[in-house]
Design a protein around this motif. Sequence first.
Motif, PDB file in Angstrom:
ATOM      1  N   SER A  27      -3.455  -1.050  -8.897  1.00  0.00           N
ATOM      2  CA  SER A  27      -3.740   0.080  -8.388  1.00  0.00           C
ATOM      3  C   SER A  27      -4.141   1.103  -9.573  1.00  0.00           C
ATOM      4  O   SER A  27      -4.954   1.832  -9.613  1.00  0.00           O
ATOM      5  CB  SER A  27      -2.841   0.670  -7.422  1.00  0.00           C
ATOM      6  OG  SER A  27      -2.769  -0.207  -6.093  1.00  0.00           O
ATOM      7  N   TYR A  59      -7.383   3.081 -10.899  1.00  0.00           N
ATOM      8  CA  TYR A  59      -7.690   4.528 -10.923  1.00  0.00           C
ATOM      9  C   TYR A  59      -8.205   4.745 -12.583  1.00  0.00           C
ATOM     10  O   TYR A  59      -9.194   5.480 -12.515  1.00  0.00           O
ATOM     11  CB  TYR A  59      -6.253   5.305 -11.014  1.00  0.00           C
ATOM     12  CG  TYR A  59      -6.438   6.677 -11.734  1.00  0.00           C
ATOM     13  CD1 TYR A  59      -6.630   7.725 -10.721  1.00  0.00           C
ATOM     14  CD2 TYR A  59      -6.091   6.941 -13.005  1.00  0.00           C
ATOM     15  CE1 TYR A  59      -6.713   9.043 -11.360  1.00  0.00           C
ATOM     16  CE2 TYR A  59      -6.302   8.126 -13.519  1.00  0.00           C
ATOM     17  CZ  TYR A  59      -6.564   9.320 -12.661  1.00  0.00           C
ATOM     18  OH  TYR A  59      -6.586  10.419 -13.179  1.00  0.00           O
ATOM     19  N   TRP A  74      -2.934   6.111  -5.160  1.00  0.00           N
ATOM     20  CA  TRP A  74      -3.988   5.850  -4.274  1.00  0.00           C
ATOM     21  C   TRP A  74      -4.530   7.386  -3.951  1.00  0.00           C
ATOM     22  O   TRP A  74      -5.778   7.674  -4.112  1.00  0.00           O
ATOM     23  CB  TRP A  74      -3.756   5.147  -3.184  1.00  0.00           C
ATOM     24  CG  TRP A  74      -3.968   3.597  -3.284  1.00  0.00           C
ATOM     25  CD1 TRP A  74      -3.095   2.955  -4.300  1.00  0.00           C
ATOM     26  CD2 TRP A  74      -4.470   2.506  -2.531  1.00  0.00           C
ATOM     27  NE1 TRP A  74      -3.514   1.711  -3.986  1.00  0.00           N
ATOM     28  CE2 TRP A  74      -4.164   1.592  -2.968  1.00  0.00           C
ATOM     29  CE3 TRP A  74      -5.439   2.393  -1.435  1.00  0.00           C
ATOM     30  CZ2 TRP A  74      -4.822   0.158  -2.551  1.00  0.00           C
ATOM     31  CZ3 TRP A  74      -5.973   1.576  -1.041  1.00  0.00           C
ATOM     32  CH2 TRP A  74      -5.698   0.366  -1.579  1.00  0.00           C
ATOM     33  N   SER A 127      -9.272  -0.337  -1.599  1.00  0.00           N
ATOM     34  CA  SER A 127      -9.237   1.241  -1.878  1.00  0.00           C
ATOM     35  C   SER A 127     -10.851   1.732  -1.661  1.00  0.00           C
ATOM     36  O   SER A 127     -11.050   3.010  -1.538  1.00  0.00           O
ATOM     37  CB  SER A 127      -8.973   1.556  -3.379  1.00  0.00           C
ATOM     38  OG  SER A 127      -9.913   1.005  -4.345  1.00  0.00           O
ATOM     39  N   ASP A 133       1.145   4.544  -3.042  1.00  0.00           N
ATOM     40  CA  ASP A 133       0.414   5.319  -2.436  1.00  0.00           C
ATOM     41  C   ASP A 133       0.334   6.640  -3.362  1.00  0.00           C
ATOM     42  O   ASP A 133      -0.790   7.303  -3.526  1.00  0.00           O
ATOM     43  CB  ASP A 133       1.200   6.175  -1.098  1.00  0.00           C
ATOM     44  CG  ASP A 133       0.311   7.187  -0.566  1.00  0.00           C
ATOM     45  OD1 ASP A 133      -0.777   6.969   0.111  1.00  0.00           O
ATOM     46  OD2 ASP A 133       0.982   8.504  -0.552  1.00  0.00           O
ATOM     47  N   PRO A 147      -6.289  -4.499  -4.422  1.00  0.00           N
ATOM     48  CA  PRO A 147      -6.784  -2.888  -4.503  1.00  0.00           C
ATOM     49  C   PRO A 147      -8.093  -2.422  -4.732  1.00  0.00           C
ATOM     50  O   PRO A 147      -8.664  -1.437  -4.268  1.00  0.00           O
ATOM     51  CB  PRO A 147      -5.780  -2.402  -5.718  1.00  0.00           C
ATOM     52  CG  PRO A 147      -4.469  -3.243  -5.507  1.00  0.00           C
ATOM     53  CD  PRO A 147      -5.101  -4.697  -5.393  1.00  0.00           C
ATOM     54  N   ARG A 156       0.783  -1.308  -0.127  1.00  0.00           N
ATOM     55  CA  ARG A 156      -0.138   0.072  -0.034  1.00  0.00           C
ATOM     56  C   ARG A 156       0.778   1.095   0.029  1.00  0.00           C
ATOM     57  O   ARG A 156       0.666   2.311  -0.674  1.00  0.00           O
ATOM     58  CB  ARG A 156      -0.823  -0.079   1.182  1.00  0.00           C
ATOM     59  CG  ARG A 156      -1.644   1.354   1.541  1.00  0.00           C
ATOM     60  CD  ARG A 156      -2.541   1.792   0.713  1.00  0.00           C
ATOM     61  NE  ARG A 156      -3.284   3.098   0.715  1.00  0.00           N
ATOM     62  CZ  ARG A 156      -2.716   4.122   0.637  1.00  0.00           C
ATOM     63  NH1 ARG A 156      -1.497   3.979  -0.018  1.00  0.00           N
ATOM     64  NH2 ARG A 156      -3.341   5.306   0.819  1.00  0.00           N
TER      65      ARG A 156
END
Length: 217
Positions: A199, A203, A15, A137, A12, A133, A8
Amino acid sequence: MKVSDALRQRADYIWQKILNHPFVVELYQGTLPIEKFKFYVLQDYNYLVGLTRTLTIIASKSDFDLMRKVLKLAQEEASTELANYERLLEELGLTIEDAVREEPSPTNYAYMNFMNLMAFLGTPYEGLAAIMPCFWSYMEIARYHERLLETNENSLYVNWAKVYLSKEYVELVEDLKGLLDKASEIEFHKLESVFERASKYEYMFWDMAYKMERWPV
């Protein structure tokens, strides 16, 4: 540091972009156009079907203890989660047939293929890193924007968001993190790139929904 926390931390920078994406912010504010949310729901339903397939692949390659836990999650996705989505579709004036007919967008299609590829060719832990994720998330997004829900006048959006603040959902995420934390230090370096790419796909999924992405031809 635990494996999940290290992964994680490495991701970052991605995220932070997820947490502040316009789709996410407007959804929690209650200002997101309903057509964008409908598009998201139809795409996400198809994603969840793909995710369930990925979980079964991971289970088939796992030892008995991990297999049992992953299959339990797959069963929950196939029953409870998808049943919840059927109710959500109804609230939006859509049907399960609409979701089935919806063609996954290029981004959604690529994301599902990525998860399946990691599950097929990688270790069970690489498979878990590919799906982590998504689950994690959503919990972080809900916590990060929880205060926005206080002034959100769109009850549909509020009820959707509160699922990811529930005790049951938090426990699910923590259980998944616990499974991932059992990966060895040797395998950690493989997991880094998988978690980071997953991740990025998270997005891209929000961005795809906001732009209502379609195939160009």
